[in-house]
Design a protein around this motif. Structure first.
Motif, PDB file in Angstrom:
ATOM      1  N   PRO A 425       9.070 -13.003  17.166  1.00 15.67           N
ATOM      2  CA  PRO A 425       8.737 -11.630  16.780  1.00 15.67           C
ATOM      3  C   PRO A 425       9.701 -11.087  15.734  1.00 15.67           C
ATOM      4  N   TRP A 426       9.272  -9.953  15.143  1.00 18.43           N
ATOM      5  CA  TRP A 426      10.030  -9.378  14.043  1.00 18.43           C
ATOM      6  C   TRP A 426      10.463  -7.949  14.354  1.00 18.43           C
ATOM      7  N   ASN A 427      10.847  -7.736  15.579  1.00 16.09           N
ATOM      8  CA  ASN A 427      11.306  -6.402  15.962  1.00 16.09           C
ATOM      9  C   ASN A 427      12.573  -6.033  15.174  1.00 16.09           C
ATOM     10  N   GLY A 428      12.598  -4.812  14.624  1.00 19.96           N
ATOM     11  CA  GLY A 428      13.765  -4.348  13.894  1.00 19.96           C
ATOM     12  C   GLY A 428      13.842  -4.830  12.467  1.00 19.96           C
ATOM     13  N   TYR A 429      12.750  -5.406  11.946  1.00 24.06           N
ATOM     14  CA  TYR A 429      12.732  -5.897  10.565  1.00 24.06           C
ATOM     15  C   TYR A 429      11.893  -4.976   9.676  1.00 24.06           C
ATOM     16  N   ASP A 430      12.240  -4.955   8.396  1.00 24.54           N
ATOM     17  CA  ASP A 430      11.383  -4.380   7.360  1.00 24.54           C
ATOM     18  C   ASP A 430      10.743  -5.538   6.610  1.00 24.54           C
ATOM     19  N   ALA A 431       9.434  -5.452   6.364  1.00 16.22           N
ATOM     20  CA  ALA A 431       8.711  -6.547   5.719  1.00 16.22           C
ATOM     21  C   ALA A 431       8.491  -6.254   4.239  1.00 16.22           C
ATOM     22  N   TYR A 432       8.649  -7.288   3.407  1.00 10.40           N
ATOM     23  CA  TYR A 432       8.434  -7.199   1.966  1.00 10.40           C
ATOM     24  C   TYR A 432       7.487  -8.328   1.566  1.00 10.40           C
ATOM     25  N   LEU A 433       6.337  -7.980   0.999  1.00 11.88           N
ATOM     26  CA  LEU A 433       5.322  -8.965   0.639  1.00 11.88           C
ATOM     27  C   LEU A 433       5.113  -8.956  -0.870  1.00 11.88           C
ATOM     28  N   SER A 434       5.105 -10.126  -1.486  1.00 14.30           N
ATOM     29  CA  SER A 434       4.921 -10.226  -2.932  1.00 14.30           C
ATOM     30  C   SER A 434       4.156 -11.496  -3.260  1.00 14.30           C
ATOM     31  N   GLY A 435       3.089 -11.344  -4.017  1.00  5.34           N
ATOM     32  CA  GLY A 435       2.279 -12.504  -4.374  1.00  5.34           C
ATOM     33  C   GLY A 435       0.894 -12.070  -4.785  1.00  5.34           C
ATOM     34  N   PRO A 436      -0.080 -12.979  -4.760  1.00  4.17           N
ATOM     35  CA  PRO A 436      -1.451 -12.626  -5.140  1.00  4.17           C
ATOM     36  C   PRO A 436      -2.019 -11.561  -4.209  1.00  4.17           C
ATOM     37  N   PRO A 437      -2.958 -10.742  -4.704  1.00  5.52           N
ATOM     38  CA  PRO A 437      -3.529  -9.683  -3.872  1.00  5.52           C
ATOM     39  C   PRO A 437      -4.092 -10.178  -2.553  1.00  5.52           C
ATOM     40  N   GLY A 438      -4.765 -11.337  -2.559  1.00  4.98           N
ATOM     41  CA  GLY A 438      -5.325 -11.871  -1.322  1.00  4.98           C
ATOM     42  C   GLY A 438      -4.253 -12.185  -0.293  1.00  4.98           C
ATOM     43  N   VAL A 444      -0.513  -8.407   5.325  1.00  7.98           N
ATOM     44  CA  VAL A 444      -0.476  -7.103   5.984  1.00  7.98           C
ATOM     45  C   VAL A 444      -1.295  -7.135   7.271  1.00  7.98           C
ATOM     46  N   ASP A 445      -2.459  -7.757   7.217  1.00  9.21           N
ATOM     47  CA  ASP A 445      -3.311  -7.849   8.418  1.00  9.21           C
ATOM     48  C   ASP A 445      -2.592  -8.587   9.544  1.00  9.21           C
ATOM     49  N   VAL A 446      -1.933  -9.701   9.211  1.00 11.66           N
ATOM     50  CA  VAL A 446      -1.224 -10.477  10.228  1.00 11.66           C
ATOM     51  C   VAL A 446      -0.106  -9.659  10.845  1.00 11.66           C
ATOM     52  N   LEU A 447       0.674  -8.994  10.014  1.00 13.31           N
ATOM     53  CA  LEU A 447       1.795  -8.220  10.541  1.00 13.31           C
ATOM     54  C   LEU A 447       1.314  -7.065  11.422  1.00 13.31           C
ATOM     55  N   ARG A 448       0.212  -6.454  11.047  1.00 13.37           N
ATOM     56  CA  ARG A 448      -0.301  -5.359  11.872  1.00 13.37           C
ATOM     57  C   ARG A 448      -0.835  -5.868  13.205  1.00 13.37           C
ATOM     58  N   THR A 449      -1.442  -7.046  13.204  1.00 14.31           N
ATOM     59  CA  THR A 449      -1.978  -7.580  14.463  1.00 14.31           C
ATOM     60  C   THR A 449      -0.880  -7.932  15.458  1.00 14.31           C
ATOM     61  N   VAL A 450       0.324  -8.201  14.976  1.00 14.75           N
ATOM     62  CA  VAL A 450       1.426  -8.503  15.897  1.00 14.75           C
ATOM     63  C   VAL A 450       2.266  -7.261  16.171  1.00 14.75           C
ATOM     64  N   GLY A 451       1.755  -6.100  15.799  1.00 12.22           N
ATOM     65  CA  GLY A 451       2.416  -4.853  16.144  1.00 12.22           C
ATOM     66  C   GLY A 451       3.450  -4.361  15.165  1.00 12.22           C
ATOM     67  N   PHE A 452       3.452  -4.892  13.944  1.00  9.99           N
ATOM     68  CA  PHE A 452       4.423  -4.453  12.944  1.00  9.99           C
ATOM     69  C   PHE A 452       4.034  -3.057  12.474  1.00  9.99           C
ATOM     70  N   PRO A 453       4.914  -2.061  12.548  1.00  8.78           N
ATOM     71  CA  PRO A 453       4.567  -0.702  12.100  1.00  8.78           C
ATOM     72  C   PRO A 453       4.230  -0.679  10.615  1.00  8.78           C
ATOM     73  N   SER A 454       3.157   0.009  10.275  1.00 15.46           N
ATOM     74  CA  SER A 454       2.711   0.057   8.878  1.00 15.46           C
ATOM     75  C   SER A 454       3.788   0.601   7.954  1.00 15.46           C
ATOM     76  N   GLU A 455       4.559   1.577   8.430  1.00 16.71           N
ATOM     77  CA  GLU A 455       5.567   2.194   7.571  1.00 16.71           C
ATOM     78  C   GLU A 455       6.728   1.250   7.269  1.00 16.71           C
ATOM     79  N   ARG A 456       6.781   0.103   7.939  1.00 16.72           N
ATOM     80  CA  ARG A 456       7.862  -0.848   7.673  1.00 16.72           C
ATOM     81  C   ARG A 456       7.367  -2.066   6.901  1.00 16.72           C
ATOM     82  N   ILE A 457       6.150  -1.972   6.370  1.00 14.37           N
ATOM     83  CA  ILE A 457       5.587  -3.043   5.543  1.00 14.37           C
ATOM     84  C   ILE A 457       5.572  -2.552   4.100  1.00 14.37           C
ATOM     85  N   ARG A 458       6.243  -3.255   3.211  1.00 10.42           N
ATOM     86  CA  ARG A 458       6.378  -2.800   1.832  1.00 10.42           C
ATOM     87  C   ARG A 458       5.796  -3.832   0.870  1.00 10.42           C
ATOM     88  N   HIS A 459       5.018  -3.346  -0.040  1.00 14.02           N
ATOM     89  CA  HIS A 459       4.443  -4.191  -1.093  1.00 14.02           C
ATOM     90  C   HIS A 459       3.938  -3.275  -2.175  1.00 14.02           C
TER      91      HIS A 459
END
Length: 470
Positions: A425-438, A444-459
């Motif tokens: 799990p990624w509790n206490g992490y901020d996520a940064y995604l960079s690459g093709p739009p797909g 983002v979908d994967v991180l949300r399904t495992v309970g990652f808060p949307s406000e901690r996902i950055r792209h």
């Protein structure tokens, strides 16, 4: 192209004289005759924005017959709407409709109706604009298909956040600053506003009425002034563009190059951001490229560029650019930056040349001296596509808080987003995604399904990503 002035025009109507919709605010800020002031404010009502002349790859649509583009009659200006709580994107029904402001409901309804005929709406808009205002045509690239797509994406973004002042203003300020490099002036905004409403009203005529028109006038008027004000403020501290000389060009693969440039004056940016780039071979065609390092003491900037099919700018930078060539850079953009006020771990996912801003983020963390845990997932289709893995592994050797994992699609049974999920799990992490739009969407979908808060996902926004590496 000379840097534009951002002083408000004396007359900004599409009819070419007198008053009208969307006239930019004069300086000093005294309300002109016939303009109602915003309730509770002494500032006059704002004007309307030009849709950004952006990257393109095909030809413009033919203009409609002249008789089909009669000037719209003048209508009284309307004060801007009040922004309320953030609401979801259109269409809006049920409980959502009860929470949205009246103007947001009308605007989203317009977009829902226009969506199925988006190509016709945007084609007609540009035909109106270029027939009524041929002097604006040189601001746009020769081919217009990508430009037309960008218009709809900008409208959808505004519609989605019409009641969210903080999000919408930040988005529009970035657009306003970026418009300076195209030579956009305040007096251009009214023409665009009236042609846009003309196109929307034509293709949503079965629902269009005076209330919907008034809602668009209010929203567009406010939107445009935010952009004009942002451009005016930016002019006081930065040029509209920077010239930058190519000082290094390293081919990593047959279609990927690391291009290093020296700006003609200091270029301020943050790790994780990107710049819009124009080459001398394709004037007025701009593409976004992420910085491949944190700010350097020598002021040099590096980009990782992949040549893509029919990519005018990317192919020029990979296959044509040589030492001494001069390109132009627009202002930095993007919000995928590190919050150094926290000690959260960083989960960084980079696919293809998306590893460039990830590398910059790692350097940024190292430069601040914080021992924050950073987990990097570097995805590629083949071994060859891991063109920068040696650099990332060297960084791992130097920094014990950094972990780098390579995920190769053709060698495993699990893709990049799936690998990220399995290593959690990624509790206490901020996520940064960079690459093709797909990849961004699936990540983002994967991180949300495992309970990652949307406000901690950055792209970066997907509409911005669509012009990266093109």
């Amino acid at each position: 192209m000379d840097a534009p002035t951002t002083a408000s025009a004396d007359s900004g109507t599409s009819g070419g004289g007198g008053g009208g919709w969307f006239s930019p605010r004069r300086q000093p800020e005294a309300a002109p005759d016939g303009v109602r002031e915003t309730p509770g404010s002494s500032r006059p009502v704002p004007p309307a924005p030009p849709v950004p002349p952006t990257e393109a790859v095909r030809s413009a649509p033919p203009a409609p017959p002249v008789e089909a583009v009669r000037p719209a009659p003048e209508r009284p200006r309307v004060p801007p709407q009040r922004a309320q709580e953030a609401q979801p994107a259109p269409p809006v029904t049920g409980a959502q409709a009860q929470q949205a402001s009246p103007d947001a409901i009308l605007i989203r309804r317009t977009m829902a109706e226009a969506g199925p005929v988006a190509d016709k709406v945007t084609s007609y808009f540009y035909a109106l604009l270029f027939v009524r205002h041929p002097d604006l045509r040189p601001l746009f690239p020769a081919a217009m298909d990508t430009q037309r797509d960008r218009l709809l994406k900008a409208l959808l973004t505004a519609a989605e956040h019409i009641d969210n002042t903080e999000v919408l203003v930040a988005y529009l300020q970035n657009l306003g600053r970026g418009h300076r490099k195209y030579g956009t002036l305040p007096e251009h905004y009214p023409a665009v506003g009236e042609c846009l409403i003309g196109a929307l009203s034509k293709y949503t005529s079965h629902v269009w009425d005076q209330h919907m028109e008034a809602a668009w006038v209010r929203a567009y008027t406010t939107i445009s002034q935010v952009m004009i004000d942002a451009a005016a403020a930016d002019q006081l501290r930065a040029p509209a563009w920077w010239h930058a000389e190519v000082v290094a060009h390293e081919r990593r693969t047959p279609d990927i190059a690391v291009v290093t440039v020296r700006p003609d004056q200091p270029y301020p940016f943050l790790a994780g951001q990107y710049a819009s780039v124009e080459t001398p071979w394709w004037p007025r065609v701009w593409r976004h490229y992420s910085f491949a390092s944190a700010p350097r003491s020598d002021g040099l900037l590096s980009f990782h560029v992949k040549a893509v099919p029919a990519g005018w700018v990317s192919n020029s930078l990979v296959h044509r650019a040589r030492l001494g060539d001069v390109i132009r850079l627009g202002p930095p953009g993007g919000s995928m930056t590190v919050d150094h006020t926290t000690d959260s771990g960083l989960l960084c996912v980079g696919g293809g040349t998306g590893i460039a801003p990830i590398k910059a983020l790692v350097e940024d963390v190292a430069g601040h001296g914080a021992r924050r845990t950073v987990e990097v997932f570097y995805g590629a289709r083949t071994d060859i596509d891991l063109y920068d893995i040696d650099t990332m592994l060297r960084l791992q050797q130097v920094h014990p808080w950094l972990s780098v994992r390579a995920i190769i699609d053709q060698q495993g049974h699990i893709g990049l987003p799936g690998a990220v999920r399995e290593y959690g799990p990624w509790n206490g992490y901020d996520a940064y995604l960079s690459g093709p739009p797909g990849m961004i969407r699936s990540g983002v979908d994967v991180l949300r399904t495992v309970g990652f808060p949307s406000e901690r996902i950055r792209h970066d926004e997907v509409e911005e990503l669509l012009t990266i590496d093109g």
